[in-house]
Design a protein around this motif. Structure first.
Motif, mmCIF file in Angstrom:
data_model
loop_
_atom_site.group_PDB
_atom_site.id
_atom_site.type_symbol
_atom_site.label_atom_id
_atom_site.label_comp_id
_atom_site.label_asym_id
_atom_site.label_seq_id
_atom_site.Cartn_x
_atom_site.Cartn_y
_atom_site.Cartn_z
ATOM 1 N N MET A 63 -4.327 3.731 7.428
ATOM 2 C CA MET A 63 -3.471 4.336 6.460
ATOM 3 C C MET A 63 -2.516 3.294 5.918
ATOM 4 O O MET A 63 -1.840 2.630 6.699
ATOM 5 C CB MET A 63 -2.663 5.462 7.099
ATOM 6 C CG MET A 63 -3.473 6.683 7.383
ATOM 7 S SD MET A 63 -2.491 7.891 8.258
ATOM 8 C CE MET A 63 -3.813 8.572 9.210
ATOM 9 N N THR A 103 1.216 2.263 7.402
ATOM 10 C CA THR A 103 1.419 2.653 8.792
ATOM 11 C C THR A 103 1.694 1.401 9.609
ATOM 12 O O THR A 103 0.950 0.436 9.545
ATOM 13 C CB THR A 103 0.184 3.394 9.328
ATOM 14 O OG1 THR A 103 -0.029 4.539 8.516
ATOM 15 C CG2 THR A 103 0.379 3.826 10.748
ATOM 16 N N ARG A 161 2.105 5.956 14.894
ATOM 17 C CA ARG A 161 2.228 6.604 13.587
ATOM 18 C C ARG A 161 0.861 7.034 13.063
ATOM 19 O O ARG A 161 0.737 8.077 12.432
ATOM 20 C CB ARG A 161 2.927 5.697 12.578
ATOM 21 C CG ARG A 161 4.363 5.417 12.905
ATOM 22 C CD ARG A 161 5.206 6.662 12.716
ATOM 23 N NE ARG A 161 6.592 6.343 12.933
ATOM 24 C CZ ARG A 161 7.420 7.072 13.641
ATOM 25 N NH1 ARG A 161 7.014 8.186 14.189
ATOM 26 N NH2 ARG A 161 8.657 6.715 13.813
ATOM 27 N N GLU A 212 0.129 10.254 14.772
ATOM 28 C CA GLU A 212 0.924 11.349 14.200
ATOM 29 C C GLU A 212 0.357 11.787 12.852
ATOM 30 O O GLU A 212 0.239 12.983 12.575
ATOM 31 C CB GLU A 212 2.378 10.911 14.005
ATOM 32 C CG GLU A 212 3.159 10.753 15.275
ATOM 33 C CD GLU A 212 4.565 10.227 15.021
ATOM 34 O OE1 GLU A 212 4.883 9.822 13.879
ATOM 35 O OE2 GLU A 212 5.355 10.204 15.979
ATOM 36 N N ASN A 213 0.028 10.832 12.017
ATOM 37 C CA ASN A 213 -0.469 11.150 10.684
ATOM 38 C C ASN A 213 -1.831 11.841 10.730
ATOM 39 O O ASN A 213 -2.062 12.795 9.987
ATOM 40 C CB ASN A 213 -0.542 9.892 9.822
ATOM 41 C CG ASN A 213 0.832 9.336 9.505
ATOM 42 O OD1 ASN A 213 1.834 10.050 9.528
ATOM 43 N ND2 ASN A 213 0.894 8.062 9.203
ATOM 44 N N THR A 214 -2.715 11.387 11.585
ATOM 45 C CA THR A 214 -4.033 12.018 11.659
ATOM 46 C C THR A 214 -3.954 13.398 12.297
ATOM 47 O O THR A 214 -4.741 14.284 11.964
ATOM 48 C CB THR A 214 -5.049 11.144 12.415
ATOM 49 O OG1 THR A 214 -4.541 10.828 13.709
ATOM 50 C CG2 THR A 214 -5.338 9.864 11.657
ATOM 51 N N ALA A 244 -1.840 15.572 11.664
ATOM 52 C CA ALA A 244 -1.459 16.515 10.611
ATOM 53 C C ALA A 244 -2.678 17.213 10.012
ATOM 54 O O ALA A 244 -2.562 18.321 9.492
ATOM 55 C CB ALA A 244 -0.682 15.789 9.521
#
Length: 51
Positions: A1, A4, A9, A12-14, A16
Motif C-alpha cells: 500500500m 504504509t 499498518r 491494520e489496513n488490510t 479493514a
C-alpha cells in the motif's frame, strides 16, 4: 500500500476489508456525509458519483 510505513499498518489496513456495514450503518454514514467524505481531494464539480 502506498505510504504504509510499517508491517503493522499494512495489517491494520488490510483488516479493514473484513468490516461489514449493514443498512443502518450506511444510513448513518449518509446522514453525516450526504455527499461523501472527499474533502479537498477533488476540484469543484469533479466529485465522484458512487451511486
Amino acid at each position: 500500500m502506498p505510504g504504509t510505513r510499517s508491517p503493522r499498518r499494512v495489517e491494520e489496513n488490510t483488516a479493514a476489508a473484513s468490516v461489514r456495514l449493514d443498512g443502518a450503518d450506511l444510513a448513518a454514514i449518509h446522514e453525516i456525509l450526504p455527499t461523501g467524505g472527499f474533502g479537498a481531494r477533488y476540484a469543484e464539480g469533479r466529485l465522484p458519483n458512487w451511486i
